[in-house]
Design a protein around this motif. Structure first.
Motif, mmCIF file in Angstrom:
data_model
loop_
_atom_site.group_PDB
_atom_site.id
_atom_site.type_symbol
_atom_site.label_atom_id
_atom_site.label_comp_id
_atom_site.label_asym_id
_atom_site.label_seq_id
_atom_site.Cartn_x
_atom_site.Cartn_y
_atom_site.Cartn_z
ATOM 1 N N UNK A 166 0.822 -1.195 0.000
ATOM 2 C CA UNK A 166 0.000 0.000 0.000
ATOM 3 C C UNK A 166 0.864 1.258 0.000
ATOM 4 N N UNK A 167 2.035 1.212 0.603
ATOM 5 C CA UNK A 167 2.948 2.353 0.621
ATOM 6 C C UNK A 167 3.686 2.471 -0.711
ATOM 7 N N UNK A 168 3.845 1.383 -1.410
ATOM 8 C CA UNK A 168 4.591 1.352 -2.675
ATOM 9 C C UNK A 168 3.787 2.067 -3.757
ATOM 10 N N UNK A 169 4.457 2.886 -4.579
ATOM 11 C CA UNK A 169 3.806 3.569 -5.693
ATOM 12 C C UNK A 169 3.447 2.540 -6.746
ATOM 13 N N UNK A 170 2.445 2.853 -7.504
ATOM 14 C CA UNK A 170 1.983 1.930 -8.525
ATOM 15 C C UNK A 170 3.002 1.850 -9.651
ATOM 16 N N UNK A 171 3.200 0.684 -10.216
ATOM 17 C CA UNK A 171 4.153 0.462 -11.294
ATOM 18 C C UNK A 171 3.398 0.238 -12.597
ATOM 19 N N UNK A 172 3.994 0.753 -13.701
ATOM 20 C CA UNK A 172 3.371 0.666 -15.008
ATOM 21 C C UNK A 172 4.368 0.107 -16.009
ATOM 22 N N UNK A 173 3.852 -0.558 -17.023
ATOM 23 C CA UNK A 173 4.706 -1.026 -18.120
ATOM 24 C C UNK A 173 4.878 0.129 -19.111
ATOM 25 N N UNK A 174 5.807 -0.026 -20.070
ATOM 26 C CA UNK A 174 6.025 1.017 -21.081
ATOM 27 C C UNK A 174 4.752 1.238 -21.895
ATOM 28 N N UNK A 175 4.081 0.171 -22.239
ATOM 29 C CA UNK A 175 2.844 0.302 -23.016
ATOM 30 C C UNK A 175 1.798 1.100 -22.256
ATOM 31 N N UNK A 208 2.859 4.803 -22.128
ATOM 32 C CA UNK A 208 2.677 5.409 -23.446
ATOM 33 C C UNK A 208 1.212 5.701 -23.699
ATOM 34 N N UNK A 209 0.339 4.781 -23.301
ATOM 35 C CA UNK A 209 -1.097 4.980 -23.479
ATOM 36 C C UNK A 209 -1.601 6.136 -22.621
ATOM 37 N N UNK A 210 -1.145 6.228 -21.387
ATOM 38 C CA UNK A 210 -1.552 7.320 -20.487
ATOM 39 C C UNK A 210 -1.102 8.667 -21.043
ATOM 40 N N UNK A 211 0.137 8.719 -21.559
ATOM 41 C CA UNK A 211 0.694 9.976 -22.076
ATOM 42 C C UNK A 211 0.198 10.298 -23.483
ATOM 43 N N UNK A 212 -0.318 9.324 -24.171
ATOM 44 C CA UNK A 212 -0.799 9.559 -25.531
ATOM 45 C C UNK A 212 0.326 9.637 -26.542
ATOM 46 N N UNK A 213 1.396 8.882 -26.308
ATOM 47 C CA UNK A 213 2.528 8.841 -27.232
ATOM 48 C C UNK A 213 2.770 7.391 -27.632
ATOM 49 N N UNK A 214 3.595 7.217 -28.638
ATOM 50 C CA UNK A 214 3.911 5.850 -29.049
ATOM 51 C C UNK A 214 4.928 5.241 -28.089
ATOM 52 N N UNK A 215 4.999 3.904 -28.110
ATOM 53 C CA UNK A 215 5.957 3.214 -27.248
ATOM 54 C C UNK A 215 7.389 3.561 -27.664
ATOM 55 N N UNK A 216 7.603 3.719 -28.963
ATOM 56 C CA UNK A 216 8.931 4.087 -29.460
ATOM 57 C C UNK A 216 9.377 5.444 -28.945
ATOM 58 N N UNK A 217 8.456 6.403 -28.978
ATOM 59 C CA UNK A 217 8.765 7.754 -28.483
ATOM 60 C C UNK A 217 9.116 7.697 -27.004
ATOM 61 N N UNK A 218 8.329 6.948 -26.257
ATOM 62 C CA UNK A 218 8.582 6.811 -24.820
ATOM 63 C C UNK A 218 9.919 6.119 -24.573
ATOM 64 N N UNK A 219 10.209 5.077 -25.339
ATOM 65 C CA UNK A 219 11.477 4.349 -25.173
ATOM 66 C C UNK A 219 12.668 5.274 -25.431
ATOM 67 N N UNK A 220 12.568 6.077 -26.482
ATOM 68 C CA UNK A 220 13.652 7.028 -26.784
ATOM 69 C C UNK A 220 13.835 8.011 -25.640
ATOM 70 N N UNK A 221 12.721 8.519 -25.119
ATOM 71 C CA UNK A 221 12.807 9.485 -24.022
ATOM 72 C C UNK A 221 13.403 8.828 -22.772
ATOM 73 N N UNK A 222 12.987 7.588 -22.461
ATOM 74 C CA UNK A 222 13.517 6.873 -21.293
ATOM 75 C C UNK A 222 15.020 6.682 -21.417
#
Length: 184
Positions: A21-30, A33-47
């Motif tokens: 419950x104290x741990x922040x939620x974890x998300x996959x790249x997909x 990317x969906x939350x931000x409205x960008x492609x997975x490739x764009x997100x991967x490059x930024x990461x």
């Protein structure tokens, strides 16, 4: 606390028990990317560019904390602001270039104006010289006519015919070729 609500997380060299419950939620790249409205490739490059490392729970699946979403949004706002600043700077540079061009053209106009003024002064000078020469020519012409008229005058009868013929010849020489041929 139940065992199911806890998991082990490696921190530094030690292992710590952390409440889910104290741990922040974890998300996959997909998911990110969906939350931000960008492609997975764009997100991967930024990461990769931002050197963001994933938190791995199990296997090869890379999971990232929620903070990655906020970091991405902040970086995009900053890059958009820098792009706008760059556009403004570009426009300022173009404005400065046009101003230099205007200054150059103004200087050329001043130089041409000086040149035209000098040419006008030269033309006026030549016109004055021409007027002086025309005036002198007219005076000489009038003087020659008086000499020709005086030839037929009885008061000047002491001149010989030779002198008269010489005077006429000199007068004819002074006349233009057009006047000598056509008599006008």
């Amino acid at each position: 606390m139940r065992k199911a609500d806890c998991f082990l997380e490696t921190v530094g060299n030690g292992i710590e028990t952390v409440n889910k419950k104290q741990k922040k939620q974890l998300y996959s790249q997909n998911e990110i990317a969906e939350i931000l409205g960008v492609s997975k490739g764009t997100l991967s490059k930024w990461l990769k560019k931002s050197s963001v490392s994933p938190k791995q729970l199990s296997g090869q699946r890379k999971l990232y904390e929620e903070t990655v979403i906020e970091l991405y949004r902040k970086s995009q706002k900053q890059s958009n602001a820098s792009i706008k600043l760059t556009k403004v700077e570009l426009l300022q540079k173009q404005l400065e270039e046009k101003q230099r061009e205007i200054d150059t053209l103004r200087q050329e106009v001043k130089d041409k104006d000086k040149q035209l003024t000098k040419q006008s002064e030269t033309i006026v000078e030549f016109a004055n010289k021409f007027a002086t020469l025309a005036d002198q020519a007219q005076k000489l012409n009038l003087a020659d006519k008086k000499d020709v008229k005086n030839l037929g005058d009885p008061n000047t009868s002491h001149k010989t015919t030779e002198t008269v013929s010489e005077t006429v010849k000199e007068t004819l020489k002074k006349q233009s070729w057009f006047k000598r041929i056509w008599g006008k």
